[in-house]
Design an enzyme around this catalytic site. Structure first.
Site, short mmCIF file in Angstrom:
data_model
loop_
_atom_site.label_atom_id
_atom_site.label_comp_id
_atom_site.label_asym_id
_atom_site.label_seq_id
_atom_site.Cartn_x
_atom_site.Cartn_y
_atom_site.Cartn_z
CG ASP A 24 -2.01 -1.08 1.08
OD1 ASP A 24 -1.77 -2.01 0.34
OD2 ASP A 24 -2.77 -1.24 2.17
CE LYS A 129 -3.63 -4.37 1.33
NZ LYS A 129 -4.34 -3.57 2.32
CB CYS A 162 -2.34 -2.65 5.28
SG CYS A 162 -3.94 -2.00 5.15
#
Ligand code: C5J
Length: 222
Positions: A24, A129, A162
């Site tokens: 990310d 995701k 995450c």
């Protein structure tokens, strides 16, 4: 087997089984006006890891090892965004709202893109995701199986959300994970430190941690 100096003890991996996972590193988390900022975070903290992450990425590319990037984002109709996630945190701009970098956390919008410094090159896998973990509702697990990767060098943001969620998901599936300390960051320094300690406690109960220099030294010597 190649060995990386790590905590709580040396990390070893079979040749051909190692992959780099970059979680990310998107404009929505590291630039003003994105998802991270709408939740009230100081996003400037996260850019400090970019030079080290660039060096690590270059080492994996030079060694011809696989690289997987993830992006937390949702379909434009938000059908993959649970109402609870949409409402959580009372943000100034919600997921899907129009912000300075396009719609917040929506696939295809400028804010959802990986930052220029780490942009994927041809052949690298990009996983979109909808959740915090990379395995949930994605093809991440299948792609790892195709690659034959069993050992994951994990990086990115944010450490305790995450990154840690993905490591725990991976650990439960039998992957051996190494978190790179100077290639992951949190909006909260104490949370990063706690996550590092939790991961490597109890004999690497979730995984190992190491500095990027140690990883690069081993990768380059293979
Ligand atoms: C968050 C992430 N913090 N990438 N996402 O919502 O860690």
């Amino acid at each position: 087997m190649p060995t990386i100096a790590a905590e709580p003890y040396a990390y070893t991996f079979p040749k051909g089984k190692l992959a780099l996972v970059i979680i990310d590193m998107q404009r929505d988390f590291v630039e003003p006006g994105g998802f991270g900022a709408t939740l009230g975070n100081d996003v400037t903290r996260l850019t400090a890891i970019v030079p080290a992450l660039q060096r690590l990425l270059a080492a994996f590319r030079a060694a011809g090892l696989p690289v997987i990037h993830t992006k937390e984002c949702h379909r434009p109709d938000l059908s993959d965004c649970p109402p609870a996630k949409l409402a959580r945190g009372n943000p100034s701009l919600k997921i899907g709202d129009a912000g300075p970098m396009g719609r917040i956390l929506v696939a295809g919008e400028p804010g959802s893109e990986i930052i220029d410094e780490l942009v994927p090159i041809a052949g690298e896998i990009v996983i979109e995701k909808p959740g915090k973990g990379a395995f949930y509702a994605t093809e991440f697990g299948a792609r790892l199986e195709q690659l034959g990767a069993t050992h994951l060098v994990v990086t990115g943001v944010t450490t305790e959300v995450c990154v840690q969620t993905t490591m725990r998901e991976a650990n439960d599936r039998g992957y051996e994970c190494l978190l790179v300390e100077d290639c992951t960051e949190s909006y909260f320094p104490a949370f990063k430190q706690a996550a590092l300690e939790m991961i490597r406690a109890q004999g690497a109960i979730v995984g190992w941690t190491a500095r990027s220099d140690a990883v690069i030294a081993t990768i380059a010597a293979r």
